[in-house]
Design a protein around this motif. Structure first.
Motif, PDB file in Angstrom:
ATOM      1  N   SER A 104       0.843  -1.196   0.000  1.00  0.00           N
ATOM      2  CA  SER A 104       0.000   0.000   0.000  1.00  0.00           C
ATOM      3  C   SER A 104       0.877   1.244   0.000  1.00  0.00           C
ATOM      4  CB  SER A 104      -0.910   0.033   1.234  1.00  0.00           C
ATOM      5  OG  SER A 104      -1.811  -1.049   1.220  1.00  0.00           O
ATOM      6  N   HIS A 105       0.414   2.254  -0.694  1.00  0.00           N
ATOM      7  CA  HIS A 105       1.026   3.576  -0.619  1.00  0.00           C
ATOM      8  C   HIS A 105      -0.066   4.524  -0.165  1.00  0.00           C
ATOM      9  CE1 HIS A 105       3.841   6.826  -1.495  1.00  0.00           C
ATOM     10  NE2 HIS A 105       2.790   7.497  -1.958  1.00  0.00           N
ATOM     11  N   ALA A 106       0.094   5.111   1.020  1.00  0.00           N
ATOM     12  CA  ALA A 106      -0.971   5.899   1.618  1.00  0.00           C
ATOM     13  C   ALA A 106      -0.522   7.324   1.871  1.00  0.00           C
ATOM     14  CB  ALA A 106      -1.417   5.273   2.940  1.00  0.00           C
ATOM     15  N   SER A 107      -1.486   8.249   1.880  1.00  0.00           N
ATOM     16  CA  SER A 107      -1.234   9.632   2.260  1.00  0.00           C
ATOM     17  C   SER A 107      -2.445  10.160   3.000  1.00  0.00           C
ATOM     18  CB  SER A 107      -0.955  10.494   1.020  1.00  0.00           C
ATOM     19  OG  SER A 107      -2.039  10.428   0.117  1.00  0.00           O
ATOM     20  N   ALA A 108      -2.240  11.164   3.813  1.00  0.00           N
ATOM     21  CA  ALA A 108      -3.316  11.696   4.637  1.00  0.00           C
ATOM     22  C   ALA A 108      -4.370  12.367   3.775  1.00  0.00           C
ATOM     23  CB  ALA A 108      -2.755  12.697   5.639  1.00  0.00           C
ATOM     24  N   PRO A 109      -5.675  12.082   3.988  1.00  0.00           N
ATOM     25  CA  PRO A 109      -6.723  12.713   3.203  1.00  0.00           C
ATOM     26  C   PRO A 109      -6.943  14.149   3.649  1.00  0.00           C
ATOM     27  CG  PRO A 109      -7.686  11.335   4.895  1.00  0.00           C
ATOM     28  CD  PRO A 109      -6.193  11.140   4.980  1.00  0.00           C
ATOM     29  N   GLY A 110      -7.693  14.860   2.837  1.00  0.00           N
ATOM     30  CA  GLY A 110      -8.082  16.208   3.232  1.00  0.00           C
ATOM     31  C   GLY A 110      -7.329  17.265   2.465  1.00  0.00           C
ATOM     32  N   PRO A 111      -7.573  18.576   2.798  1.00  0.00           N
ATOM     33  CA  PRO A 111      -6.938  19.688   2.100  1.00  0.00           C
ATOM     34  C   PRO A 111      -5.426  19.596   2.195  1.00  0.00           C
ATOM     35  CG  PRO A 111      -8.730  20.459   3.501  1.00  0.00           C
ATOM     36  CD  PRO A 111      -8.507  19.022   3.843  1.00  0.00           C
ATOM     37  N   GLY A 112      -4.792  19.967   1.087  1.00  0.00           N
ATOM     38  CA  GLY A 112      -3.337  19.983   1.067  1.00  0.00           C
ATOM     39  C   GLY A 112      -2.709  18.633   0.842  1.00  0.00           C
ATOM     40  N   GLN A 113      -3.558  17.631   0.531  1.00  0.00           N
ATOM     41  CA  GLN A 113      -3.022  16.277   0.356  1.00  0.00           C
ATOM     42  C   GLN A 113      -2.013  16.225  -0.788  1.00  0.00           C
ATOM     43  OE1 GLN A 113      -5.991  13.262   0.106  1.00  0.00           O
ATOM     44  NE2 GLN A 113      -4.600  11.735  -0.728  1.00  0.00           N
ATOM     45  N   GLY A 114      -2.320  16.943  -1.874  1.00  0.00           N
ATOM     46  CA  GLY A 114      -1.409  16.933  -3.012  1.00  0.00           C
ATOM     47  C   GLY A 114      -0.087  17.560  -2.675  1.00  0.00           C
ATOM     48  N   ASP A 115      -0.101  18.695  -1.920  1.00  0.00           N
ATOM     49  CA  ASP A 115       1.142  19.332  -1.535  1.00  0.00           C
ATOM     50  C   ASP A 115       1.966  18.438  -0.625  1.00  0.00           C
ATOM     51  OD1 ASP A 115      -0.546  22.530  -1.251  1.00  0.00           O
ATOM     52  OD2 ASP A 115       0.366  21.530  -2.989  1.00  0.00           O
ATOM     53  N   LEU A 128       4.451   0.763   1.656  1.00  0.00           N
ATOM     54  CA  LEU A 128       4.613  -0.353   2.574  1.00  0.00           C
ATOM     55  C   LEU A 128       4.246  -1.648   1.870  1.00  0.00           C
ATOM     56  CD1 LEU A 128       2.881   1.310   5.644  1.00  0.00           C
ATOM     57  CD2 LEU A 128       5.326   1.143   5.206  1.00  0.00           C
ATOM     58  N   GLU A 129       4.980  -2.691   2.153  1.00  0.00           N
ATOM     59  CA  GLU A 129       4.655  -3.993   1.594  1.00  0.00           C
ATOM     60  C   GLU A 129       5.095  -5.067   2.572  1.00  0.00           C
ATOM     61  OE1 GLU A 129       6.711  -4.710  -2.019  1.00  0.00           O
ATOM     62  OE2 GLU A 129       8.689  -4.232  -1.221  1.00  0.00           O
ATOM     63  N   GLY A 130       4.387  -6.181   2.519  1.00  0.00           N
ATOM     64  CA  GLY A 130       4.732  -7.231   3.456  1.00  0.00           C
ATOM     65  C   GLY A 130       4.013  -8.525   3.167  1.00  0.00           C
ATOM     66  N   PHE A 131       4.537  -9.587   3.747  1.00  0.00           N
ATOM     67  CA  PHE A 131       3.952 -10.922   3.709  1.00  0.00           C
ATOM     68  C   PHE A 131       3.566 -11.290   5.129  1.00  0.00           C
ATOM     69  CE2 PHE A 131       4.492 -15.412   4.538  1.00  0.00           C
ATOM     70  CZ  PHE A 131       3.754 -16.009   3.529  1.00  0.00           C
ATOM     71  N   PHE A 132       2.397 -11.861   5.295  1.00  0.00           N
ATOM     72  CA  PHE A 132       2.021 -12.262   6.642  1.00  0.00           C
ATOM     73  C   PHE A 132       1.111 -13.489   6.606  1.00  0.00           C
ATOM     74  CE2 PHE A 132      -1.878 -10.240   5.575  1.00  0.00           C
ATOM     75  CZ  PHE A 132      -2.841 -10.632   6.493  1.00  0.00           C
ATOM     76  N   PHE A 133       1.186 -14.268   7.690  1.00  0.00           N
ATOM     77  CA  PHE A 133       0.262 -15.369   7.885  1.00  0.00           C
ATOM     78  C   PHE A 133      -1.008 -14.821   8.502  1.00  0.00           C
ATOM     79  CE2 PHE A 133       4.193 -17.847   7.628  1.00  0.00           C
ATOM     80  CZ  PHE A 133       3.777 -18.878   6.807  1.00  0.00           C
ATOM     81  N   ASP A 165       1.286  -7.410  17.632  1.00  0.00           N
ATOM     82  CA  ASP A 165       2.082  -6.196  17.444  1.00  0.00           C
ATOM     83  C   ASP A 165       2.548  -6.074  15.999  1.00  0.00           C
ATOM     84  OD1 ASP A 165       1.889  -5.507  20.171  1.00  0.00           O
ATOM     85  OD2 ASP A 165       3.552  -6.864  20.643  1.00  0.00           O
ATOM     86  N   PRO A 166       1.617  -6.029  15.045  1.00  0.00           N
ATOM     87  CA  PRO A 166       2.001  -6.000  13.633  1.00  0.00           C
ATOM     88  C   PRO A 166       2.743  -4.720  13.272  1.00  0.00           C
ATOM     89  CG  PRO A 166      -0.338  -5.530  13.872  1.00  0.00           C
ATOM     90  CD  PRO A 166       0.149  -5.956  15.222  1.00  0.00           C
ATOM     91  N   SER A 167       3.691  -4.855  12.364  1.00  0.00           N
ATOM     92  CA  SER A 167       4.419  -3.707  11.842  1.00  0.00           C
ATOM     93  C   SER A 167       3.554  -2.979  10.816  1.00  0.00           C
ATOM     94  CB  SER A 167       5.718  -4.176  11.181  1.00  0.00           C
ATOM     95  OG  SER A 167       5.421  -4.974  10.044  1.00  0.00           O
ATOM     96  N   ASP A 168       4.030  -1.818  10.361  1.00  0.00           N
ATOM     97  CA  ASP A 168       3.307  -1.094   9.324  1.00  0.00           C
ATOM     98  C   ASP A 168       3.220  -1.903   8.037  1.00  0.00           C
ATOM     99  OD1 ASP A 168       2.847   1.023  10.971  1.00  0.00           O
ATOM    100  OD2 ASP A 168       4.470   2.279  10.198  1.00  0.00           O
ATOM    101  N   ASP A 169       4.273  -2.661   7.733  1.00  0.00           N
ATOM    102  CA  ASP A 169       4.238  -3.509   6.544  1.00  0.00           C
ATOM    103  C   ASP A 169       3.136  -4.560   6.644  1.00  0.00           C
ATOM    104  OD1 ASP A 169       6.312  -2.226   5.243  1.00  0.00           O
ATOM    105  OD2 ASP A 169       7.848  -3.484   6.156  1.00  0.00           O
ATOM    106  N   ALA A 174      -2.385  -6.615   5.418  1.00  0.00           N
ATOM    107  CA  ALA A 174      -3.686  -7.024   5.950  1.00  0.00           C
ATOM    108  C   ALA A 174      -4.810  -6.141   5.430  1.00  0.00           C
ATOM    109  CB  ALA A 174      -3.658  -7.000   7.473  1.00  0.00           C
ATOM    110  N   ALA A 175      -4.555  -4.820   5.333  1.00  0.00           N
ATOM    111  CA  ALA A 175      -5.581  -3.913   4.831  1.00  0.00           C
ATOM    112  C   ALA A 175      -5.970  -4.253   3.405  1.00  0.00           C
ATOM    113  CB  ALA A 175      -5.084  -2.474   4.917  1.00  0.00           C
TER     114      ALA A 175
END
Length: 316
Positions: A104-115, A128-133, A165-169, A174-175
């Protein structure tokens, strides 16, 4: 001649009783039903296009300590080893072991997101990328004939959250995995929860070539940490035309109700082809799951959910 006639007469008498016996076994034991018998297989789901999904809270990424839904692009390939083992009568043991790769590649929503996306590392999540069971599941279901061509199914299952305690990856994977099946079978990838599921369904064979299945699942997911309790309802319907040799074509319509989320409904449809042996042998199925409505649909548009689904295995 008499010596030859006696064996032929005995063989003819035996063959005259064999077809009715086989037909009776097939009908009364419900071998035509998917929920009956011994099955071992593997299921795979791969996105055919990138989806724009709501991701979980990225509190470890945001510099101001705020939380909320981040928006981004996701890719996922998920797999599951599945087993259905007949114990006694219509009682069956169910088990599945899922795992997935996601990014996933994520960014905060809302005004100024492009900037922010151009250079503010404090408000942009990294790729972020990952493999998980996923969460292994174990359960029981009972399948019983009401009539020779109608079977009722009911069962319970529980899933074990082995990832702590999953990491961001891992959260990214999972998402994406939660969305790949149209928010169906969320017990496989729901992190830091203990999913408990109750299932009820019906299988019909109104004519020899037509197979109809309908399932209703309620899931109650208990958090293992400080998260929220999750509630899901899943409903699916399938109709399949199948030849004598087991080759079939059909369609599936499913509805997922994530009752604790903002969007209360996700519809998806899947045309499929497959081969299913009449009693025992190898089976195969391939389909294209297309989301029909928001937030994941319409699936054939750019950035929406269209998943290639494959299942293969053996029944005994």
């Amino acid at each position: 001649m008499r010596q030859l006639a006696s064996p032929f007469a005995a063989l003819s008498l035996l063959l005259s009783f064999t077809p009715p016996a086989l037909a009776e076994e097939t009908v009364t034991e419900g071998q035509w039903a998917k929920s009956y018998g011994f099955r071992l297989g593997v299921e795979a789901d791969v996105l055919t296009s990138t989806i724009e999904a709501n991701l979980p809270d990225w509190e470890t990424v945001s510099s101001d300590g705020t939380s909320g839904a981040w928006e981004g692009n996701s890719f996922v390939a998920s797999f599951a080893a599945v087993a259905q083992i007949r114990l006694i009568g219509g009682l069956h043991l169910d088990a599945e072991l899922p795992f997935a790769y996601g990014s996933s590649h994520a960014s905060a929503p809302g005004p100024g997101q492009g900037d922010a996306a151009e250079g503010d590392a404090a408000t942009v999540a990294p790729e972020l990328e990952g493999f998980f069971f996923g969460n292994p599941s174990i359960g029981l279901h009972y399948a019983g004939n009401i009539t020779p061509m109608m079977m009722l199914v009911g069962g319970l299952s529980a899933s074990i959250p082995i990832t702590q305690d999953p990491s961001d990856d891992t959260k990214a994977a999972a998402a994406a995995a939660l969305a790949v099946r149209g928010y169906f079978d969320t017990q496989r990838a729901l992190l830091e929860h203990v999913p408990l599921r109750a299932r009820g369904g019906i299988e019909l064979r109104p004519i020899e070539a037509l197979y109809v299945r309908s399932d209703l699942v309620a899931m109650f997911a208990i958090p293992t940490g400080g998260g929220d309790t999750e509630f899901f309802i899943e409903q699916s319907n399938e109709a399949e035309l199948r030849s004598v040799g087991g080759f079939g074509v059909g369609a599936r319509l499913q509805a997922a109700f994530p009752l604790t989320q903002t969007d209360k409904l996700q519809l998806a449809a899947e045309p499929f082809v497959g081969v299913e042996p009449p009693t025992s042998g190898l089976y195969f199925r391939a389909g294209l799951l297309v989301a029909l409505d928001e937030p994941l649909g319409f699936g054939l548009e750019q950035g929406k959910l269209a998943t290639v689904r494959v299942a293969a295995g053996a029944r005994f």
